[in-house]
Every structure is written in structure tokens, then in C-alpha cells.
Scaffold this active site. Structure first.
Site, PDB file in Angstrom:
ATOM      1  N   ASP A  34     -29.820   9.967 -17.438  1.00 57.08           N
ATOM      2  CA  ASP A  34     -30.531  10.214 -16.180  1.00 57.08           C
ATOM      3  C   ASP A  34     -32.002  10.435 -16.485  1.00 57.08           C
ATOM      4  OD1 ASP A  34     -27.592  11.731 -15.176  1.00 57.08           O
ATOM      5  OD2 ASP A  34     -28.562  10.138 -14.050  1.00 57.08           O
ATOM      6  N   ASP A 174     -22.102   8.348  -8.761  1.00 53.99           N
ATOM      7  CA  ASP A 174     -22.785   9.327  -9.604  1.00 53.99           C
ATOM      8  C   ASP A 174     -23.129  10.573  -8.790  1.00 53.99           C
ATOM      9  OD1 ASP A 174     -25.888   9.089 -11.571  1.00 53.99           O
ATOM     10  OD2 ASP A 174     -24.622  10.792 -11.031  1.00 53.99           O
TER      11      ASP A 174
END
Ligand code: DX5
Ligand code: ZN
Length: 227
Positions: A34, A174
Site C-alpha cells: 500500500d 481491499d
């Protein structure tokens, strides 16, 4: 392909190596990075230098989720660092087409990420050109958030469009993903599951990965009428 893509955002970096070894023993193939620039999201995470060590030491494939305001500038860093998959946000209106081409010409898989409050129709012009869609089930920026239940309906509508435009395009989800929602999401059409907190909160990562895979088996058997 193992559908569980661990995110290292919420891990304790002191024992990252242990976590990565457990993922390896658990049959994980991809690690989800991320990448946050402190501008597109109000958090800052890590840069391209983290790609090689994880790739080399553990032979994982790297899936980089770029939560950045200037993907056209950041994408080359992750191409050169060796990221195998690269996604960037559809909310960045400028240069979507160009960025898709840049990633594809580098021989990487390209994905478009979409926030929970963006209409999925924004993706439609690109579905035939990309390999996966990253459907955010939380607002990007932090791990450990609660799954936004409306994401289920978004999966169903997105899957319908994908079936008609490009059946090879995968759906990756996600945010707030755990064993309570993986089975249903899989049945509704999700292919890949980014998970962080639920893995780190478990007392045995390898067992947790098995439990997650079992939830999808359950849905498959149910669909096939096998009990
Ligand atoms: C948010 C991040 C998170 C992380 C996984 O910007 O993209 O969704 O990967 O989060 P949790 O900890 O909810 O699995
Ligand atoms: Zn992510």
C-alpha cells in the site's frame, strides 16, 4: 494462484521477516504494497525500495497499490523496482489511458483502483484494457477499518459488466476483509483478497490462510450443491 494477497501496511515492521516467512509457509504468492503519498490519502507509507528485498529474499510477486496523486510520476519507480502488478486510482482523472499503457508496455499487470464513493461506471471505458480492478471496501489510507457492506452490491454490478466486456479482468477487494466476508464475496465474484489486520490478529497465520481458503471452498460446494 493463491487468492490471498497480504498487505504489510499494518504489520509490525520489527518482525516483518517473520510475517513474510509465515506467508511463504502458508503458500502465499503475492504481497500487496500500500503505497501512500500523504496527499491522495492523509497517510504516508513506504516507497519502491521495499520491493526488491521482499521479491528477492522470499521470491514473492509484488502487487503495488498506488494511492498517489501523481501516478504518472510514481509508476516508473515501481516498474524499475520490479513490481509485477501495479494499480492506481481512477479518481485521478488525468492520464488514465497513458498510465495504463505505460504499465502494460513495461510487461506488468495493470489495475485500476476505485474508492467506495466513486461510481463503478467510471471504470467501464477501461475494463477491456486492464488486468484487474481493485475495489476498495474501505476509504484508503489506513488498515484495520470496518468493511463497508455496500461493497457486496458493487461487486455484483461490476462482475456483470466484466462478464460482458472482459471476462479475464479480475476483481481484487481491499479493506476490512476477513473470514466473515471472504466466502460471500467469492461467491459474488471477487477473485483476489487483500488482507492485513485479520492476518496479523490471528494467532497462526498459516492456519488463518487455510481458514480463508476453506470459506471459498464452502461457497463453491454450496453452489455446486455438494454438502
Ligand atoms: C487502505 C489499505 C488497507 C490494507 C488492508 O488504504 O489498502 O485496505 O491494504 O487493510 P486491512 O488491515 O483492513 O486488511
Ligand atoms: Zn491496498
Amino acid at each position: 494462484m493463491n487468492p490471498v494477497f497480504p498487505s504489510i501496511l499494518s504489520t509490525d515492521f520489527y518482525d516483518l521477516k517473520d510475517k513474510l516467512s509465515s506467508f511463504k509457509r502458508g503458500g502465499i504468492e503475492f504481497i500487496h504494497l500500500d503505497i501512500m503519498d500523504g496527499h491522495f490519502v492523509d497517510n504516508l507509507s513506504f516507497g519502491p525500495s521495499i520491493v526488491q528485498p521482499i521479491r528477492k529474499e522470499f521470491n514473492f510477486k509484488i502487487d503495488s497499490h498506488l494511492m498517489v496523486s501523481n501516478p504518472e510520476k510514481i509508476i516508473p519507480y515501481f516498474i524499475n523496482a520490479g513490481s509485477d502488478w501495479i494499480s492506481f486510482h481512477i479518481e485521478i482523472k488525468e492520464g488514465t489511458e497513458k498510465n495504463i499503457t505505460m504499465i502494460k508496455e513495461a510487461g506488468k499487470k495493470v489495475g485500476l483502483a476505485i474508492n467506495p464513493d466513486t461510481n463503478i461506471s467510471e471504470l467501464f471505458p477501461y475494463i477491456t484494457k486492464i488486468d484487474y480492478i481493485l475495489l476498495m471496501s474501505v476509504f484508503p489510507g489506513y488498515g484495520g477499518q470496518k468493511f463497508i457492506t455496500g461493497s457486496n452490491e458493487r461487486v455484483v454490478s461490476l462482475k456483470e459488466k466484466i462478464r460482458s466486456l472482459n471476462p479475464d479482468c479480475l476483481i481484487q477487494i481491499d479493506g476490512g476483509i476477513n473470514t466473515t466476508n471472504t466466502g460471500t464475496l467469492h461467491m459474488k465474484g471477487v477473485d483476489l483478497f487483500v488482507m492485513g489486520t485479520s492476518l496479523y490478529n490471528s494467532d497462526n497465520i498459516e492456519e488463518e490462510i487455510l481458514k480463508i481458503l476453506k470459506t471459498m471452498e464452502g461457497e463453491k460446494n454450496e453452489k455446486a450443491g455438494i454438502n
